[in-house]
Design a protein around this motif. Structure first.
Motif, mmCIF file in Angstrom:
data_model
loop_
_atom_site.group_PDB
_atom_site.id
_atom_site.type_symbol
_atom_site.label_atom_id
_atom_site.label_comp_id
_atom_site.label_asym_id
_atom_site.label_seq_id
_atom_site.Cartn_x
_atom_site.Cartn_y
_atom_site.Cartn_z
ATOM 1 N N SER A 18 -13.596 46.138 54.823
ATOM 2 C CA SER A 18 -13.663 45.460 53.532
ATOM 3 C C SER A 18 -14.664 44.321 53.611
ATOM 4 O O SER A 18 -14.711 43.604 54.608
ATOM 5 N N VAL A 19 -15.478 44.170 52.554
ATOM 6 C CA VAL A 19 -16.419 43.057 52.500
ATOM 7 C C VAL A 19 -16.392 42.424 51.124
ATOM 8 O O VAL A 19 -16.057 43.076 50.124
ATOM 9 N N GLY B 232 -13.652 42.180 59.703
ATOM 10 C CA GLY B 232 -13.801 43.121 60.799
ATOM 11 C C GLY B 232 -14.126 44.470 60.199
ATOM 12 O O GLY B 232 -13.239 45.126 59.663
ATOM 13 N N THR B 233 -15.387 44.878 60.248
ATOM 14 C CA THR B 233 -15.786 46.022 59.443
ATOM 15 C C THR B 233 -17.147 46.545 59.886
ATOM 16 O O THR B 233 -17.791 45.968 60.770
ATOM 17 N N ASN C 99 -18.659 35.684 39.939
ATOM 18 C CA ASN C 99 -17.528 36.204 40.691
ATOM 19 C C ASN C 99 -18.009 37.061 41.850
ATOM 20 O O ASN C 99 -19.063 37.696 41.781
ATOM 21 N N SER C 100 -17.205 37.081 42.908
ATOM 22 C CA SER C 100 -17.512 37.935 44.054
ATOM 23 C C SER C 100 -17.141 39.374 43.739
ATOM 24 O O SER C 100 -16.314 39.653 42.872
ATOM 25 N N VAL C 101 -17.748 40.288 44.469
ATOM 26 C CA VAL C 101 -17.430 41.714 44.343
ATOM 27 C C VAL C 101 -16.848 42.185 45.674
ATOM 28 O O VAL C 101 -17.444 41.978 46.732
ATOM 29 N N ILE C 102 -15.670 42.800 45.620
ATOM 30 C CA ILE C 102 -15.025 43.351 46.805
ATOM 31 C C ILE C 102 -15.339 44.844 46.847
ATOM 32 O O ILE C 102 -15.004 45.581 45.919
#
Length: 350
Positions: free
Chosen positions: A231-232, A209-210, A241-244
């Motif tokens: 936040s995504v 939700g962003t 790896n994912s990036v936050i």
């Protein structure tokens, strides 16, 4: 220029990109489904004919094995079986649109780039359109226009010019997924149980939700995701790896090097297009003209060897006339001139 002309230019650009580019299976699959759809059929037909005129070869130049291999890869990418001649003939006889597709197939197979497009569309017509296409909608914005829409879950999307969004009529699965080509901002309706996912050819952005912005034009070398609020999670091709991202951060992924960087841009610059402004940060003239072609209904003509690789930072207010924009550019470069003729802008050395 009318919206019809803008739509025609947009469709022509998409056709050329997929005829001569190497895109992943997800983007290719969505492209064929878009191409098989009846929306703007006349403009698509005309764009295909123009591609033929530009890429035509004699039948003596056809490499049948390469054509067959391309067809096999295409079928694997879009998840269809290769139809035999009997199936094609039988189905073609029952549907006027499919008859035209078969006629296209026979006529265009002498141009390999166009053949791949046509056979992909044919595959979707024969196997996918009737069973899966009814739930997939499309929205696109022509040159010099933006568009705001509300998805079935309440998510607000604003599309930048020359952009396309493919989305379901309703979200039924565990996720809420859409496919973007171009640039858009998203104000996502909150739903923790169903993550909202924006997919592009090189990047996937997942939000709960962003509010965020994604820029993924096919002809740009970088794909960017900027978080405005919330936040995504961002995933890109070849990343382990994912990036936050945190609010105010941008992740830029380079399609050529397969590397990415996280930075903190000026958010006002990132969202400038939503206010009708044009912000150009450290762009070459070639990049600037590519961006201006999305904002203004003009085609820009110039010699690559004459414009160099110098970079410029420019900011133009809401709805600045193209003449004002070009006056600033020639003043800043100091060695060029321009001429506008109809919907064409010619940029040259003094």
């Amino acid at each position: 220029m009318t919206e019809t002309n803008g739509t025609h230019k947009y469709i022509n650009r998409i056709m050329r990109l997929f005829a001569h580019g190497d895109f992943g299976s997800s983007a290719t699959s969505h492209f064929y489904k878009w191409l098989a759809d009846d929306a703007h059929r006349e403009e698509k037909d005309e764009a295909m004919e123009q591609l033929w005129d530009e890429t035509a070869f004699t039948s003596a130049n056809i490499n049948q094995k390469q054509t067959d291999d391309a067809y096999a890869r295409l079928c694997a990418n879009v998840g269809i079986s290769r139809p035999n001649n009997e199936t094609v003939s039988l189905l073609a006889d029952t549907d006027r649109r499919r008859i035209k597709a078969v006629r296209w197939l026979r006529f265009w197979q002498s141009a390999a780039a166009v053949f791949v497009i046509v056979i992909g569309m044919l595959g979707y017509m024969l196997y996918n359109t009737d069973t899966q296409g009814s739930d997939l909608l499309q929205s696109h914005t022509p040159v010099a226009q933006t568009r705001q829409m509300v998805l079935s879950d309440g998510t607000v999307v604003k599309l930048n010019s020359c952009s396309a969004l493919l989305y379901p009529n309703r979200f039924d699965g565990h996720t809420r997924s859409v496919y973007l080509m171009g640039e858009a901002s998203f104000k996502v309706a909150h739903d923790k149980k169903h993550p909202f996912i924006v997919k592009t050819n090189d990047m996937q952005v997942t939000a709960l939700g962003t509010e965020f912005n994604v820029s993924a034009y096919p002809d740009d070398r970088k794909v960017e995701s900027t978080l405005i609020e919330g936040s995504v999670k961002v995933d890109c091709n070849d990343m382990h790896n994912s990036v936050i991202l945190k609010p105010g951060q941008m992740m830029a992924y380079n399609r050529d090097t397969h590397k990415y960087e996280v930075m903190t841009p000026n958010i006002a610059d990132i969202t400038a297009w939503q206010r009708g402004e044009v912000v150009l940060k450290e762009k070459t003239l070639a990049q600037i003209f590519s961006i201006l072609e999305r904002k203004y209904p003009y085609s820009f003509h110039y010699g690559m060897h004459r414009i160099g690789n110098d970079r410029y930072t420019l900011h133009f207010p809401d709805n600045a006339p193209i003449k004002d924009v070009m006056d600033v550019i020639v003043r800043v470069t100091g060695k060029h001139a321009y001429r506008i003729d109809g919907d064409n802008c010619y940029f040259y050395n003094k």
